[in-house]
Design an enzyme around this catalytic site. Structure first.
Site, short mmCIF file in Angstrom:
data_model
loop_
_atom_site.label_atom_id
_atom_site.label_comp_id
_atom_site.label_asym_id
_atom_site.label_seq_id
_atom_site.Cartn_x
_atom_site.Cartn_y
_atom_site.Cartn_z
CB SER A 54 -0.89 0.04 1.24
OG SER A 54 -1.74 -1.07 1.26
N1 SAH Z 1 0.97 -5.41 3.99
C1 SAH Z 1 1.65 -5.97 2.84
C2 SAH Z 1 0.93 -5.77 1.53
C3 SAH Z 1 -0.42 -6.32 1.50
S1 SAH Z 1 -1.06 -6.68 -0.10
C4 SAH Z 1 3.06 -5.42 2.73
O1 SAH Z 1 3.50 -4.69 3.60
O2 SAH Z 1 3.73 -5.77 1.77
C5 SAH Z 1 -2.27 -7.83 0.48
C6 SAH Z 1 -1.74 -9.21 0.74
O3 SAH Z 1 -2.81 -9.98 1.27
C7 SAH Z 1 -1.27 -9.94 -0.51
O4 SAH Z 1 0.07 -10.34 -0.33
C8 SAH Z 1 -2.22 -11.14 -0.60
O5 SAH Z 1 -1.58 -12.31 -1.08
C9 SAH Z 1 -2.65 -11.32 0.84
N2 SAH Z 1 -3.90 -12.02 1.10
C10 SAH Z 1 -5.08 -11.91 0.44
N3 SAH Z 1 -6.00 -12.72 0.99
C11 SAH Z 1 -5.40 -13.37 2.03
C12 SAH Z 1 -5.83 -14.35 2.99
N4 SAH Z 1 -7.07 -14.81 2.99
N5 SAH Z 1 -4.94 -14.78 3.92
C13 SAH Z 1 -3.66 -14.33 3.92
N6 SAH Z 1 -3.20 -13.40 3.03
C14 SAH Z 1 -4.05 -12.94 2.10
#
Ligand code: SAH
Length: 200
Positions: A55
């Site tokens: 983000s």
């Molecule tokens: N906070 C992260 C970026 C988040 S992007 C950073 O600092 O890099 C959102 C992430 O959520 C993605 O990597 C995606 O694979 C993950 N995601 C989506 N659904 C999910 C779930 N049900 N359980 C675990 N991770 C999930």
């Protein structure tokens, strides 16, 4: 934009010093693919590989400020991706326990390696579906969801301590849920964009 300018811009938005200090310490370029390193301190979302994005710093700072992090808390991030936000949380929460759940194995493994290399030994990553939380480490003082769900995941509220706070995007809003003895208080902040939380 360089790191100093990014932090000055976050300071102008009024974020507290502990959050600005964390942004100053963590090297965002460690968490983005090589070809985006020159853009690491732009206040924009960046690809982190596997079609996911870190983000925008402003959005991260906003969510972290809603979490009201303190020392010695146990904190869960669902969708920990590159591990960047976990590193920020680790800088803010001293003597805490910090957990990340990430469903894409490649990201879970890569983020684990980077965090260890950078000395974030208070952070543990779990590979798997975090939409139902992380039962084995619950209850938590704080839970951050970094991908957008269709509704507030009630299982996550269950895994909060009384007095705990959940910050979670639902569609294009960020919700801050505070758990009380007899229910919850919820506040909504509109106008954000997130990748979807995949529920399995
Ligand atoms: N906070 C992260 C970026 C988040 S992007 C950073 O600092 O890099 C959102 C992430 O959520 C993605 O990597 C995606 O694979 C993950 N995601 C989506 N659904 C999910 C779930 N049900 N359980 C675990 N991770 C999930």
């Amino acid at each position: 934009m360089g790191k100093t300018e990014l932090i000055n811009s976050l300071r102008k938005h009024g974020f507290p010093e502990n959050i600005l200090g964390a942004f100053a310490k963590v090297q965002r370029e460690d968490f983005v693919p090589e070809r985006f390193r020159s853009m690491a301190y732009e206040d924009i979302a960046l690809p982190l590989g596997s079609e996911q994005t870190i983000s925008q710093p402003y959005t991260i700072a906003f969510m972290l400020s809603l979490l009201k992090l303190k020392d010695r808390q146990n904190v869960l991030e669902i969708g920990s991706g590159s591990g960047y936000v976990l590193a920020l949380i680790s800088e803010i929460v001293k003597n805490g326990e910090i957990y990340g759940v990430e469903r894409i194995r490649e990201l879970a493994e890569k983020s684990e390696r980077i965090l260890k290399r950078r000395g974030y030994s208070d952070v543990t990553i779990f590979h798997g579906d975090g939409s139902k939380g992380l039962k084995e480490k619950a209850p938590f003082d704080r839970i951050l969801v970094s991908a957008s769900a269709k509704e507030i995941p009630s299982e996550l509220v269950n895994q909060l301590k009384i007095g705990g706070i959940l910050v979670a995007p639902v569609r294009d809003s960020i919700f801050q849920i505070k758990k009380r003895e007899d229910g919850e208080d919820a506040e909504e902040f509109q106008g954000f964009v997130f990748v979807p939380l995949i529920e399995e």
